[in-house]
Design a protein around this motif. Sequence first.
Motif, PDB file in Angstrom:
ATOM      1  N   THR A   5       1.497   6.030  31.986  1.00 45.55           N
ATOM      2  CA  THR A   5       2.783   5.330  31.973  1.00 45.55           C
ATOM      3  C   THR A   5       2.782   4.244  33.036  1.00 45.55           C
ATOM      4  O   THR A   5       3.205   3.106  32.782  1.00 45.55           O
ATOM      5  N   SER A  31       1.793  10.586  33.494  1.00 45.75           N
ATOM      6  CA  SER A  31       2.346   9.752  34.553  1.00 45.75           C
ATOM      7  C   SER A  31       1.420   8.567  34.842  1.00 45.75           C
ATOM      8  O   SER A  31       1.877   7.433  34.986  1.00 45.75           O
ATOM      9  N   ILE A  58       6.657  11.106  32.107  1.00 45.27           N
ATOM     10  CA  ILE A  58       6.792   9.663  31.837  1.00 45.27           C
ATOM     11  C   ILE A  58       7.603   9.011  32.941  1.00 45.27           C
ATOM     12  O   ILE A  58       7.224   7.993  33.510  1.00 45.27           O
ATOM     13  N   SER A  79       8.094   9.935  35.926  1.00 46.48           N
ATOM     14  CA  SER A  79       7.474   9.971  37.254  1.00 46.48           C
ATOM     15  C   SER A  79       6.508   8.809  37.455  1.00 46.48           C
ATOM     16  O   SER A  79       6.138   8.506  38.588  1.00 46.48           O
ATOM     17  N   GLY A  80       6.095   8.153  36.348  1.00 43.26           N
ATOM     18  CA  GLY A  80       5.152   7.045  36.469  1.00 43.26           C
ATOM     19  C   GLY A  80       5.823   5.698  36.705  1.00 43.26           C
ATOM     20  O   GLY A  80       5.161   4.703  37.004  1.00 43.26           O
ATOM     21  N   VAL A  81       7.147   5.650  36.537  1.00 41.63           N
ATOM     22  CA  VAL A  81       7.870   4.383  36.672  1.00 41.63           C
ATOM     23  C   VAL A  81       9.141   4.615  37.462  1.00 41.63           C
ATOM     24  O   VAL A  81       9.479   5.750  37.777  1.00 41.63           O
ATOM     25  N   ASP A  82       9.836   3.517  37.795  1.00 39.82           N
ATOM     26  CA  ASP A  82      11.139   3.659  38.454  1.00 39.82           C
ATOM     27  C   ASP A  82      12.219   3.984  37.427  1.00 39.82           C
ATOM     28  O   ASP A  82      13.090   4.824  37.663  1.00 39.82           O
ATOM     29  N   ARG A  83      12.177   3.281  36.311  1.00 42.11           N
ATOM     30  CA  ARG A  83      13.129   3.525  35.232  1.00 42.11           C
ATOM     31  C   ARG A  83      12.455   3.292  33.898  1.00 42.11           C
ATOM     32  O   ARG A  83      11.540   2.453  33.780  1.00 42.11           O
ATOM     33  N   ALA A  84      12.893   4.032  32.903  1.00 38.75           N
ATOM     34  CA  ALA A  84      12.445   3.803  31.525  1.00 38.75           C
ATOM     35  C   ALA A  84      13.679   3.863  30.645  1.00 38.75           C
ATOM     36  O   ALA A  84      14.549   4.708  30.863  1.00 38.75           O
ATOM     37  N   ASP A  85      13.753   2.948  29.687  1.00 37.41           N
ATOM     38  CA  ASP A  85      14.960   2.966  28.860  1.00 37.41           C
ATOM     39  C   ASP A  85      14.818   3.945  27.700  1.00 37.41           C
ATOM     40  O   ASP A  85      13.727   4.466  27.421  1.00 37.41           O
ATOM     41  N   HIS A 114      11.652  -0.586  27.313  1.00 36.84           N
ATOM     42  CA  HIS A 114      11.435  -1.199  28.612  1.00 36.84           C
ATOM     43  C   HIS A 114      11.230  -0.190  29.716  1.00 36.84           C
ATOM     44  O   HIS A 114      11.821   0.881  29.708  1.00 36.84           O
ATOM     45  N   THR A 125      10.636  -0.094  34.169  1.00 33.71           N
ATOM     46  CA  THR A 125      10.747  -0.872  35.395  1.00 33.71           C
ATOM     47  C   THR A 125       9.895  -0.213  36.458  1.00 33.71           C
ATOM     48  O   THR A 125       9.966   1.009  36.650  1.00 33.71           O
ATOM     49  N   LEU A 126       9.096  -1.043  37.124  1.00 30.28           N
ATOM     50  CA  LEU A 126       8.255  -0.542  38.206  1.00 30.28           C
ATOM     51  C   LEU A 126       8.454  -1.493  39.368  1.00 30.28           C
ATOM     52  O   LEU A 126       8.126  -2.671  39.269  1.00 30.28           O
TER      53      LEU A 126
END
Lengths: 102, 252
Positions: free
Chosen positions: B23, B20, A19, A21-27, B107, B109-110
């Motif tokens: 997401t 990935s 999960i 790896s697909g985004v910069d950050r996840a909360d 939330h 962030t990308l």
Amino acid sequence: MTDLDRTIHEPVRLRIVAILSGVDRADFNFVLSTLGLSKGNLASHVDKLERAGYVEVHKSFNGKIPRTEYSLTAPGRAALEQYWAALDQIRAASGQATRRKR
Amino acid sequence: MNTLHHGDGPPPLDDPRDISRWTQTYAQHRSLGLVVFQVVFVVLALAIALPSYYGAYAYRSGNLPLFWVCLGVVVLAVAGDIFLSIPAWGGKQLERLVNRLYAKEGHVTLAMSGKRAPRAFVTLLVAGFGGCVVASVVLGFLGLIPFAYIQPVSALFVVPFLVALTLLMRPAVGYLSLLWPLLYGLHALLLLAGVPLRFAEPWGFLDILVPISGYGMLTGLIAHAYSRIALYRLRRLTRVPPQPEGEVECHD
């Protein structure tokens, strides 16, 4: 045959790093609601990933509400890439073995 | 061979890299903010355009109470526009609203690509677009561009601008965002081909508002729907059955 990274290979932790790896950050809420884990379980797995240096935990406040976000570190992304490569090797070897049996 | 399944743990994954991908797809298409922005923009545009039209009519016909009411609505709408255009005020309120809309699912962030376009290029792009908007409005007022051709002429700079904006914002947004300039360009081509897509007075301002905001809203809604699909697929891949506290170790 390359050994799989056991820190990442654990099914729940694999999902967490995949999960992230697909985004910069996840909360915390996103990972929790996506995986359907209990809070304690998620915290336990993230703690292991953090101690391995694969995940960074960012704590902040949204007004007065505490907010926890996760991101993959550079070593974490590299470890995940190595994991995918190892998995591909295993699958390729498994495919060859199946063809030899036939 | 399945190396990813253990006893009562999570279901097996064919390719965990799908997690990935879904997401990222979900993150790229969280577009409720865009939809909300477009709705607010349309409401404010209507609140300026319609009272302006009827206010002018009321003034000419001597209906001063109606004129003052219309003027008051216009003033409030303009104040709303100013409020929303200032990031520290309106931008913050919109951000809070969007956070509330996504509160239940959390939330992500990308960020845009690490390879940022040169600042000079971005400045030139925005300035060029702004200049084209001003020029087309002035030329329209002077009658040098017939009102019927305002939208097709604007497509010459709106479409490249929206395409450039999408490419600059990658991978933070998906390629679905290109639907907006595509529809805008298609609308222009249909107008030039003689398809009757114009609105009668006092709704003439919708000739521009519908392509700009209507297609923006449509693109946002389609992207939002795609984000629901992505979230559904993601949760199907990642849902973990109820487990005891602590971890479930994977034993060889």
